[in-house]
Write an enzyme that holds these catalytic residues in place. Structure first.
Site, PDB file in Angstrom:
ATOM      1  CE  LYS A 154      -3.173   2.225   3.189  1.00 17.09           C
ATOM      2  NZ  LYS A 154      -4.304   1.484   4.350  1.00 17.09           N
ATOM      3  CB  SER A 188      -7.781   3.834   2.696  1.00 21.05           C
ATOM      4  OG  SER A 188      -7.235   2.949   3.630  1.00 21.05           O
ATOM      5  CB  SER A 246      -8.293  -0.034   5.776  1.00 25.57           C
ATOM      6  OG  SER A 246      -9.079   2.091   5.805  1.00 25.57           O
TER       7      SER A 246
END
EC number: 3.5.1.99
Length: 494
Positions: A130, A205, A229
Site C-alpha cells: 500500500k 483505504s 481499511s
C-alpha cells in the site's frame, strides 16, 4: 430492537436526500476510465494460481525460478493494471534483479531446503505494498498532491520484515486520500476499479491492494486498518485479510500516523489472495510480538462457540443488509453446523445500532497524553497552505480543488464535531465492550457482515457514508483483545 416510527421516517428521508444529491453529483464527479471493457482477461499462467507458501516451496526446490515467478506477475500487472489502476508505481527492473540474486543464492545454498525455509520463508515470492507505507525508492504520498515528490529513503518496519523473509516488492498500490475513505480515489493517481466489475469500487483505504490481489496480479500484500481499511477491500475483492490486535504489528513508517485515541485502533496487517498465507505473513510481520498470538497452537473448531449476528439492529443512518448477504451468512451457518456438528446461535446486539457514533466518538478523543488527535484539515494541509473546508468545497464545485469530495466532506464534518463525547454514546460503547467480552470469552467466534452491500458503484459511498460502520464498530472489540489478551476470541466478518 424495533425502530421507532420517527427513526424509520428519518432513514427514508436521509436516503431520499442522498439520492437527489447523487443525481447532481454525477455532473461533477470524475469517472473511471476502462475503455468500455467490462471484465479482466482470464488468468492463463498457472503460477498465478498458487499461494505464496506454495510458490516459496517450489522456488526453494528449484521447481521454478524466482525470476519466472516475478516475471509472471509483472506480465499480469502490465496486462490488467491499465484497467484497474491499482499499482501506481512499479519497481519491475529492481524486482527482476533481486529475483536473479535469489536464484543464485538457492543454487549456492549447501544447507538444504529446510535451512532456507527456516531463515527465508518467503524467499523469491513477489509482494505489493500500500502506497501509504514507506518502501525504499517508492513514493509515499497517500494520494496527497503536496506530497507527490516525496520518495521513501527507508522501509517501514512491516515492509522490512517481509523483505528480510525473502519477499520481493513489485511496487506500491493506490489508496484513498489520506487513508480515510472507503473508495480508493485521489487526485494524484485517480480511481481504482474492482477487478470483478470495473464500474464498482475496490474499497478503501487499502483498495489498491484489494484490487491487485483480486485481479491475480499479486499474491500477498500489506494494508492498514482503522475502521475497515483492510476488511472492506478484502470483502469487495474476494480476498483474505486480517486486522490484528493492537500492538502486534508495528504501525511505524506509514502516513498519516495515528494520533490521540486513534493510536489504539490503527493496525497494520496482511492481505492475500489465498487464506493459507495469512498466518505465515502475520507471523513474519509481528516480529518479536508474534508470540502473543500463539499462532502455532492447534485449535479444535468443534470446541469453539459460534454466534451469528445478521445485521446491526436497524440504524436509520445505515443501509439495510442486502438479502443476498443475509442468505450467504445463513449458508455459512448451515455449513458450520453440518461440518462441525455444532449449533450456531443467532443474536441481535442492540448497541451495534450506534456503531457509527461509537466509532466517531473514539476517533475524536485525546490520547493518554491528553493531546487531541490531528484534525483531517491539518493532514490535508501537509506541505502546503492551510485548508479551509468550506472554501475547498466551493473550489471543488468549480473544478479547482486539489482534494477529493470525500476528503473535503470529512474535514467539514469535523467542524461540527463536539469535543465532549455524548454520555449516552460512551455508555453504549462500554456496554457493548462488556457484552462482547462476556459473550466471546476466549473461545467465541462472531459471524457478522463486513458491509451491508456488495461493492457499490463508483462514488456511491458519498451518499451512504455511514455504511462503513459495520467494520468501524469492531475497533472496540480489538481494544478488548489487545488489553486483556483474550486472543482466541474473534470476529469473522463475511
Amino acid at each position: 430492537m424495533a425502530l421507532t416510527r420517527f427513526e424509520r421516517f428519518l432513514g427514508r428521508l436521509l436516503r431520499a436526500v442522498m439520492w437527489m444529491l447523487f443525481a447532481a453529483f454525477k455532473l461533477f464527479a470524475p469517472q473511471p476510465r476502462h475503455a468500455g471493457v467490462s471484465r479482466l482477461p482470464p488468468i492463463t499462467n498457472p503460477l498465478l494460481l498458487l499461494s505464496a507458501m506454495q510458490l516459496a516451496r517450489k522456488i526453494r526446490r528449484k521447481e521454478v525460478t524466482s525470476v519466472e515467478v516475478v516475471q509472471a506477475y509483472i506480465d499480469r500487472i502490465q496486462e490488467v493494471n491499465p484497467l484497474i489502476n491499482a499499482m501506481v508505481k512499479d519497481r519491475f527492473s529492481s524486482a527482476l534483479q533481486e529475483a536473479a540474486q535469489v536464484d543464485k543464492l538457492i543454487e549456492e545454498e549447501t544447507g538444504g531446503e529446510d535451512v532456507l525455509e527456516d531463515r527465508l520463508p518467503l524467499l523469491g515470492v513477489p509482494i505489493t505494498v500500500k502506497e501509504a507505507f514507506a518502501l525504499q525508492g517508492m513514493p509515499n504520498s497517500t494520494g496527497l498532491l503536496t506530497r507527490r515528490d516525496l520518495v521513501s529513503g527507508v522501509d517501514a518496519p512491516s515492509v522490512a520484515l517481509l523483505k528480510r523473509a525473502g519477499a520481493i516488492p513489485l511496487g506500491v498500490t493506490n489508496c484513498s486520500e489520506l487513508c480515510m475513505w472507503l473508495e480508493s480515489h485521489n487526485h494524484l493517481y485517480g480511481i481504482t476499479n474492482n477487478p470483478y466489475d470495473l464500474d464498482r469500487i475496490a474499497g478503501g483505504s487499502s483498495g489498491g491492494e484489494g484490487s491487485i490481489l483480486g485481479a491475480g496480479s499479486s499474491v500477498i500484500g500489506i494494508g492498514s486498518d482503522i475502521g475497515g481499511s483492510i476488511r472492506i477491500p478484502c470483502f469487495f475483492n474476494g480476498i483474505f485479510g486480517h486486522k490484528p490486535s493492537v500492538g502486534i504489528v508495528s504501525n511505524d513508517g506509514q502516513y498519516p500516523p495515528a494520533s490521540g485515541q486513534q493510536m489504539g485502533f490503527l493496525c497494520t496487517g496482511p492481505m492475500c489472495r489465498y487464506a493459507e498465507d495469512l498466518i505465515p505473513m502475520l507471523n513474519i510481520m509481528g516480529g518479536p510480538s508474534t508470540h502473543k498470538l500463539s499462532l502455532s497452537a492447534d485449535v479444535d473448531l468443534k470446541k469453539m462457540r459460534f454466534f451469528s449476528v445478521p445485521h446491526n439492529g436497524g440504524s436509520p443512518l445505515v443501509s439495510p443488509v442486502d438479502a443476498q448477504l443475509l442468505q450467504a451468512q445463513r449458508m455459512v451457518v448451515k455449513h458450520l453446523e453440518a461440518d462441525l456438528g455444532i449449533k450456531v446461535q443467532e443474536l441481535i446486539i442492540p448497541q451495534f445500532k450506534y456503531s457509527f457514533q461509537i466509532w466517531g466518538t473514539m476517533m475524536s478523543l485525546p490520547g493518554k497524553d491528553g493531546k487531541p488527535p490531528t484534525t483531517f484539515a491539518e493532514l490535508m494541509s501537509e506541505g502546503g497552505k492551510k485548508v479551509w473546508p468550506t472554501w475547498e468545497l466551493f473550489k471543488w464545485f468549480l473544478g479547482f480543488s486539489s482534494h477529493t469530495l470525500a476528503a473535503i466532506g470529512l474535514a467539514l464534518v469535523e467542524l461540527f464535531q463536539s469535543s465532549h463525547p455524548s454520555p449516552f454514546i460512551v455508555q453504549q460503547k462500554d456496554s457493548l465492550q462488556q457484552e462482547l467480552e462476556e459473550l466471546l470469552g476466549t473461545d467465541g467466534v462472531l459471524l457478522y457482515p463486513s458491509h451491508p452491500h456488495i461493492a457499490p458503484k463508483h462514488h456511491h459511498p458519498i451518499f451512504t457514508p455511514f455504511n462503513f460502520s459495520y467494520t468501524g464498530e469492531h475497533n472496540p472489540i480489538e481494544e478488548i483483545k489487545a488489553n486483556r489478551h483474550r486472543l482466541k476470541a474473534t470476529t469473522l466478518q463475511l
